[in-house]
Write a protein that holds these residues in place. Sequence first.
Motif, mmCIF file in Angstrom:
data_model
loop_
_atom_site.group_PDB
_atom_site.id
_atom_site.type_symbol
_atom_site.label_atom_id
_atom_site.label_comp_id
_atom_site.label_asym_id
_atom_site.label_seq_id
_atom_site.Cartn_x
_atom_site.Cartn_y
_atom_site.Cartn_z
ATOM 1 N N THR A 1 -3.460 11.931 -0.326
ATOM 2 C CA THR A 1 -3.851 13.028 0.554
ATOM 3 C C THR A 1 -5.248 12.752 1.090
ATOM 4 N N GLY A 2 -5.647 13.534 2.097
ATOM 5 C CA GLY A 2 -7.000 13.419 2.620
ATOM 6 C C GLY A 2 -7.106 13.313 4.124
ATOM 7 N N GLU A 3 -5.994 13.103 4.845
ATOM 8 C CA GLU A 3 -6.082 12.878 6.283
ATOM 9 C C GLU A 3 -6.653 14.080 7.030
ATOM 10 N N ASN A 4 -6.464 15.277 6.494
ATOM 11 C CA ASN A 4 -6.936 16.485 7.174
ATOM 12 C C ASN A 4 -8.225 17.052 6.594
ATOM 13 N N VAL B 1 -6.680 7.773 -1.604
ATOM 14 C CA VAL B 1 -7.582 8.586 -0.798
ATOM 15 C C VAL B 1 -7.359 8.245 0.671
ATOM 16 N N GLN B 2 -6.884 9.232 1.425
ATOM 17 C CA GLN B 2 -6.581 9.002 2.829
ATOM 18 C C GLN B 2 -7.668 9.563 3.733
ATOM 19 N N LEU C 1 -17.101 6.643 -1.393
ATOM 20 C CA LEU C 1 -16.871 7.678 -2.398
ATOM 21 C C LEU C 1 -15.657 7.333 -3.261
ATOM 22 N N ALA C 2 -14.569 6.905 -2.620
ATOM 23 C CA ALA C 2 -13.369 6.528 -3.364
ATOM 24 C C ALA C 2 -13.631 5.306 -4.235
ATOM 25 N N HIS C 3 -14.367 4.341 -3.707
ATOM 26 C CA HIS C 3 -14.664 3.119 -4.453
ATOM 27 C C HIS C 3 -15.452 3.433 -5.719
ATOM 28 N N SER C 4 -16.297 4.469 -5.657
ATOM 29 C CA SER C 4 -17.068 4.849 -6.845
ATOM 30 C C SER C 4 -16.172 5.386 -7.954
#
Length: 383
Positions: free
Chosen positions: A240-243, A262-263, A279-282
């Motif tokens: 999720t995350g596109e919106n 993480v989209q 942020l996702a990489h962390s």
Amino acid sequence: MKVTGYRSLTTEHDWGRSTGDANGVLPGPRTDVHVLILETDAGLEGVGLGAHGELERVFGAVEGQDPRGVTALYDRMLDRVFKTGHTGATFGAIGAIDMALWDLKAKAAGEPLWRTLGALDRFVPGYASGLDIALDDDALVRLYQQFADRGFTAGKLKGGRDLPHDLRRLQALRDVLGRNSSQPALMFDANECWNRTQAVRYVSALERVIDLTWVEEPVRRWDAAGLAAVRQGVRAAVATGENLTGLEQYRPLLDADAIDIVQVGNVWGITHFLRVATLAHSRDLPVSPVAYHGNPVAHAAAAVPNHLAFEVQALTSPIGLTVDQQYRDGGIVLGDEPGLGIRVDESLIRAARAADAPAAAAGPHVRPRRAGLRLVPDAAASS
């Protein structure tokens, strides 16, 4: 070099098919594509894509500024609206300007954006995604055969209303992509049409037959507890995350350990993608952009260490846009033209708009009244 003005255009993409999702289907094969062109006193022009109806709220933050200071200008735009908020249409305007600024920065350097951002490899792994809920089984197979011809080994279907229908289509997709891989990656996108219990029951039923790679937007985009419950209740990863419009909207989902993929929406711009990817990489999570015409964020995806796969929705470009990229080997091969590699033929766009009625505004982005409230998922259920 300074930003002096802008031009705003609307063209169309002809999909050659019906498109939609669990929330509805567009009435025709064409959709509007919004193009922003930033002008400078040096004669260079930057191209940004995506709806930007609230452009005037934030344009003052970049007017008269050197476009090469992109990240600082991005924060200036956010600061400009910090009291009234930057979500929705405002974030779309920020994204379109941000793309155009990055386009200018790379053009000023005389190189494609993927090089400006530090990528070594121009190839961006992808997956096929046909926005295909309205297609019958034969049309679905024909569509994904085109993607298979380009080497794609992964695909995503829209669904969530009719279990036998979705199972049959997933099996067909598996067969089509199976010519390129003995274990094609199959994804399923419900577009927020379920509540958490529906999601677990529906996906669990799919998983008794199909090995799903991920389920996308099974519940509402902000429902951290619901997404976490789905994640615990199914084998597939949750994406999720596109919106989501801003880093702050990802925080509760990440804190709840609610997502696996993480989209990021292409329409929110380059800087937003780069920050979400960090942020996702962390959290040791992969990032996956959700497509938009011209795939501008693909340049940034090539430059981050945790990019998983880029959604590819079409193998053609909108009217009047020429994009320096190719689709082969199951992904996007970026070109060498400076900037985003997007050329705009304004005369062709104007002629096409004059000849044809504007694309219909109605479509799949209207949430059905009974979404998340149906006792039995059924294609014939009243919306």
